[in-house]
Design an enzyme around this catalytic site. Structure first.
Site, short mmCIF file in Angstrom:
data_model
loop_
_atom_site.label_atom_id
_atom_site.label_comp_id
_atom_site.label_asym_id
_atom_site.label_seq_id
_atom_site.Cartn_x
_atom_site.Cartn_y
_atom_site.Cartn_z
N GLU A 120 0.84 -1.19 0.00
CA GLU A 120 0.00 0.00 0.00
C GLU A 120 0.88 1.25 0.00
OE1 GLU A 120 -2.40 -0.76 3.52
OE2 GLU A 120 -2.92 -2.70 2.70
N GLU A 163 -4.42 -6.89 2.69
CA GLU A 163 -3.17 -7.51 3.11
C GLU A 163 -3.12 -8.97 2.69
OE1 GLU A 163 -5.01 -5.47 4.88
OE2 GLU A 163 -3.67 -3.76 5.11
N PHE A 172 1.64 -1.28 8.54
CA PHE A 172 1.94 -1.39 9.97
C PHE A 172 1.77 -2.86 10.34
CE2 PHE A 172 0.83 3.07 9.74
CZ PHE A 172 1.65 3.67 10.69
N ALA A 173 2.62 -3.34 11.26
CA ALA A 173 2.53 -4.76 11.63
C ALA A 173 1.14 -5.10 12.18
CB ALA A 173 3.60 -5.10 12.65
N ASP A 174 0.47 -4.09 12.73
CA ASP A 174 -0.88 -4.31 13.28
C ASP A 174 -1.88 -4.69 12.20
OD1 ASP A 174 -0.53 -2.34 16.04
OD2 ASP A 174 0.72 -1.95 14.30
N TYR A 175 -1.52 -4.51 10.94
CA TYR A 175 -2.47 -4.79 9.86
C TYR A 175 -2.12 -6.07 9.11
CZ TYR A 175 -3.62 -0.04 11.01
OH TYR A 175 -3.96 1.08 11.70
N PRO A 186 -5.05 -9.76 8.49
CA PRO A 186 -5.80 -10.32 7.35
C PRO A 186 -4.94 -11.25 6.49
CG PRO A 186 -6.19 -7.96 7.52
CD PRO A 186 -5.09 -8.30 8.50
N HIS A 239 -1.34 0.87 15.93
CA HIS A 239 -0.11 1.27 15.23
C HIS A 239 1.10 1.05 16.13
CE1 HIS A 239 -3.31 3.69 13.31
NE2 HIS A 239 -2.60 3.58 12.21
C1 LIG Z 1 -6.07 -3.35 7.61
C2 LIG Z 1 -5.46 -2.01 7.43
N1 LIG Z 1 -4.54 -1.83 6.45
C3 LIG Z 1 -3.95 -0.62 6.29
C4 LIG Z 1 -4.27 0.43 7.11
C5 LIG Z 1 -3.58 1.78 6.94
N2 LIG Z 1 -4.51 2.77 6.41
C6 LIG Z 1 -5.22 3.58 7.23
S1 LIG Z 1 -6.28 4.55 6.42
C7 LIG Z 1 -5.80 3.94 4.90
C8 LIG Z 1 -6.45 4.42 3.65
C9 LIG Z 1 -7.93 4.17 3.65
O1 LIG Z 1 -8.51 4.73 2.52
P1 LIG Z 1 -10.08 4.70 2.27
O2 LIG Z 1 -10.65 3.38 2.65
O3 LIG Z 1 -10.32 5.14 0.88
O4 LIG Z 1 -10.67 5.76 3.31
P2 LIG Z 1 -10.37 7.33 3.41
O5 LIG Z 1 -9.18 7.49 4.31
O6 LIG Z 1 -10.14 7.83 2.04
O7 LIG Z 1 -11.57 7.95 4.05
C10 LIG Z 1 -4.81 2.96 5.08
C11 LIG Z 1 -4.15 2.23 3.99
C12 LIG Z 1 -5.24 0.19 8.11
N3 LIG Z 1 -5.64 1.17 8.95
N4 LIG Z 1 -5.82 -1.03 8.25
#
Ligand SMILES: Cc1ncc(C[n+]2csc(CCOP(=O)(O)OP(=O)(O)O)c2C)c(N)n1
Lengths: 432, 334
Positions: free
Chosen positions: B26, B57, B80-83, B86, B126
């Protein structure tokens, strides 16, 4: 190319290549929204709430719009709201924006660790909250602060959660914007994307099992639709005909990844409904009336046991992803200004003025009033402290850390709790 | 170079050498990742070799497994390792076992990089240290660097390794070491002098610990950010401790551990992760099995607590000098 594969490679075949989607414009380039087709307001038909899902499927490719270029409400989706409701919605939206600005600044001042704005997307959560019943349950993401504002959740409570201070009912355990309030129909936000979406379906299934009349609304960003949880939610929703509304807020960007990376280049997010046999709508997310109408339609449908609806709200994230993000690194800086669907607050304001139910003076008086309310809420919240940094005196009592892991505290946590209390004492005695 | 730059350099060196190396995750492409570890790589090596992925993921890891079975060397970033959860099934049921279940016909030479650990006010999602969840599973390696030089050399070794390697990057020290003292300004990204990291190719082998401080009184076993906190603690307390940076927990350098504990007769394990069933439990058991007759006192642990990571109490959760010092004193008492 497996080394043990006995068959020979065939010569003269065309070479394969990988397609990696790219946004139309990067920093330094001219924003390009030519691929965004904006149909005229009022053009989309409005099926009966009892219509089979397939009848909605053409609506997953267009855009339900109510407010036209002059901000007049037109077409079959006009929810015909009274002026009082419209003014409330406008007020809620302005409140969200002022609140966001204030808290963003608080983060910059070091009063909290993190903040996320929803600038440009205010109409979505606010209109949805106004279109739902007060008892309906939301499973939100971090960009639906409008749900709480519109349901009258005290701003001081929100700020206490943002500051992780002594007034924070979550005892400083969550990131600043990860509110939770059961009484206001707002499920606890998870940092792990997508997890809440099938949970919303489960809540709705439970409501059906119990013969209740409440429905649930699940929320996700377009980026997170790629998660497996999104697909589990749709499968369960359709299998059990769950009384749920599944919202996809397509604000074009998932941190630095444009919507094409989530699959939006090939099909709209609303079209995800088709393969599951779920009703689908694609809606102008910057049009408060269209959002209201669509959510009310889906809610009526769910309440009458006609099943789930997937709604894509088509909008634009006008600010950075969060206080940790600088969007100028991946998209043209003036992109937000050129977004073809305008600013949701300006559009609703223009609509009310057109109806003769609002004017600029009243608007600026309202903005001042809201600013004063937000400021005084902030003062009150700050009396309870802000997220203290560089201190051994934490905003929360360290003992609270060990509560609520389980209903009853096991021996290991009791021991660790005592260790922590001793450690705090030792920190005070530390000879430096 | 700080650790971020060193990791970037490892990618660069290896992409240059091996056309089969690809980078996915990502935001890793144009933007270079939210921590900028992959910055500039897409520009240099093209979109077919460095690309953004959907936020899925399990998809990232599963497709990386597919690429690895073709013969590529994917390096996948989990933001982040927290993610990583999945993707857990794909890692532990698939990547970890494909060599075993095919008697070596298929292998999965891939690296999963992920920032981990606390110290940046990241809250519950995080800040976690998830290494023990993987160290428990047969078939995957788990590497955790503590400084820029090692980070680069270990990442190169991980990329060259023919097994799936989890590479956890301690995000608290991405920009330079940090001693964990609670009365220091906690600016999360305070920069310190860049360490000496060679520009070109070199390796640090997986499974070889580093004795970062020699001592006679007690052995402190640690990795990641905690190596710095442990060092600062023993320095501060004036203890003649031997501090060992494990560098990788699977494979584990048991020889260095045994030699040291047999010399000092005392052992303290330090990690950020939750205590119960953390990797410290395994270390304590190994030391007990192999060095029992040399031990003067029970092995002690200084770790995180058996709770989720609480945002506002992050610095209470984080094992700092007081907790580590207390554990060391306990090990020295008897
Ligand atoms: C499982 C997981 N993977 C990655 C992240 C890191 N992350 C946080 S917000 C984000 C983007 C999300 O985008 P979107 O779903 O389009 O929502 P928006 O922020 O645009 O409202 C990412 C990759 C996370 N929080 N959880």
């Amino acid at each position: 190319m497996s080394d043990k594969d006995p068959s020979k490679l065939k010569p003269n075949r065309p070479k394969l290549s990988l397609h990696v989607p790219e946004p139309p414009a990067r920093p330094g380039e001219t924003p390009d929204f030519s691929s965004v087709k904006v149909p005229p307001a009022g053009a989309a038909p409005r099926p009966d709430v009892a219509a089979p899902a397939t009848e909605t499927h053409p609506l997953t490719m267009s855009l339900v719009r109510v407010l036209d270029e002059e901000n007049k409400a037109v077409g079959p989706w006009d929810p015909k709201l009274d002026a009082e409701t419209l003014r409330k919605m406008l007020r809620d939206m302005v409140t969200v924006r002022v609140f966001d600005d204030r808290m963003y600044r608080a983060q910059r001042q070091g009063k909290t660790s993190f903040y996320m704005k929803c600038t440009g997307e205010e109409a979505i959560a606010v209109s949805a909250a106004n279109a739902l019943d007060r008892e309906d349950m939301n499973f939100p993401t971090y960009r639906q602060q409008g749900l709480l504002i519109a349901r009258g959740y005290p701003m001081v409570e929100m700020m206490n959660q943002i500051y992780s201070n002594k007034g924070d009912k979550l005892q400083g355990r969550q990131l600043p914007i990860m509110y939770s309030d059961k009484a206001h129909g707002f499920f606890s936000i998870s940092g792990n994307l997508g997890t809440q979406y099938p949970q919303a379906v489960g809540w709705a299934m439970a409501s059906a099992i119990k013969g209740d009349s409440r429905i649930a609304m699940g929320w996700t960003g377009e980026g997170a639709t790629a998660e497996g949880d999104f697909h589990a939610a749709l499968t369960f929703a359709t299998v059990y005909n769950a009384p749920v509304i599944l919202a996809v807020v397509n604000n074009q960007w998932a941190i630095s990844s444009y919507s094409g990376i989530a699959g939006g280049e090939r099909a709209t997010f609303a079209q995800r409904a088709l393969g599951y046999g779920v009703a689908g709508l694609r809606v102008d997310g910057n049009d408060a009336l269209a959002v209201f109408a669509a959510v009310r339609w889906a809610a009526d449908r769910a309440r009458a046991n006609y099943g789930p609806t997937l709604i894509e709200f088509f909008t634009y994230r006008a600010e950075g992803h969060s206080t940790s993000d600088d969007p100028s690194g991946y998209r043209p800086s003036n992109e937000a200004k050129l977004w073809p669907l305008g600013d949701p607050i300006e559009r609703l304001k223009g609509h009310l003025i057109g109806l003769g139910e609002w004017d600029d003076e009243r608007h600026s008086a309202m903005v001042d009033e809201i600013a004063a309310d937000v400021r005084s809420a902030q003062k009150e919240a700050e009396k309870k402290g802000t997220l203290a940094t560089a201190s051994i005196d934490f905003p929360q009592d360290v003992r609270t850390m060990f509560n609520d892991v389980y209903e009853e505290m096991p021996w290991n946590l009791k021991e660790q709790q005592q260790d922590m209390v001793d450690e705090l004492e030792a920190k005070r005695q530390w000879p430096r | 170079m700080n650790m971020i730059q060193a990791l970037n350099s490892a990618h660069d060196v290896m992409m240059e050498r091996d056309q089969g190396m690809v980078v996915l995750g990502e935001d890793v492409g144009f933007f270079g990742g939210v921590f900028r570890v992959t910055e500039g790589l897409q520009k240099k090596y093209g979109k077919q070799r460095v690309f953004d992925t959907p936020i899925a993921e399990n998809g990232i890891i599963a497709t990386a497994i597919g690429m690895a079975t073709y013969g590529l060397r994917p390096v996948a970033e989990i933001q982040f390792a927290d993610y990583i959860y999945p993707a857990y099934d794909q890692i532990v049921s698939e990547a970890a076992r494909i060599r075993y279940r095919t008697a070596g016909e298929w292998t999965v030479p891939m690296v999963i990089r992920s920032p981990y650990g606390g110290g940046i006010f990241g809250g519950q999602t995080h800040s976690q240290s998830t290494e023990a969840l993987f160290a428990h599973v047969a078939g995957v390696k788990t590497v955790i660097p503590s400084n820029p030089y090692d980070a680069k050399g270990l990442l190169i070794s991980a990329i060259e390794d023919n097994d799936p390697v989890l590479f956890f990057e301690p995000k608290r020290i991405y920009n330079g070491p940090f001693d964990g003292f609670f009365d220091r300004p906690l600016t999360p990204w305070a920069k310190t002098d860049a360490a000496d990291v060679p520009e070109g190719y070199y390796t640090v082998p997986l499974g070889k610990a580093a004795v970062v401080r020699e001592g006679e009184e007690v052995t402190v076993l640690s990795y990641g950010t905690m190596v710095h906190v442990a060092l600062a603690t023993v320095r501060e307390l004036g203890i003649d401790a031997e501090v060992i940076d494990l560098r990788s927990i699977v494979p584990l350098d048991i020889e260095t551990i045994e030699d040291s504990v047999k010399k000092t007769g005392r052992c303290v394990v330090v990690h950020e992760a939750t205590r119960t069933n953390g990797f410290g439990a395994e270390l304590a058991a190994l030391v007990q099995e192999r060095c029992f007759y040399h031990l003067e006192a029970p092995v002690q642990r200084a770790t995180g607590f058996d709770t989720p990571y609480p945002h506002s109490l992050e610095w209470a959760y984080f094992p700092g000098p007081v907790r580590i010092g207390t554990a060391i004193k306990k090990a020295l008492e008897v």
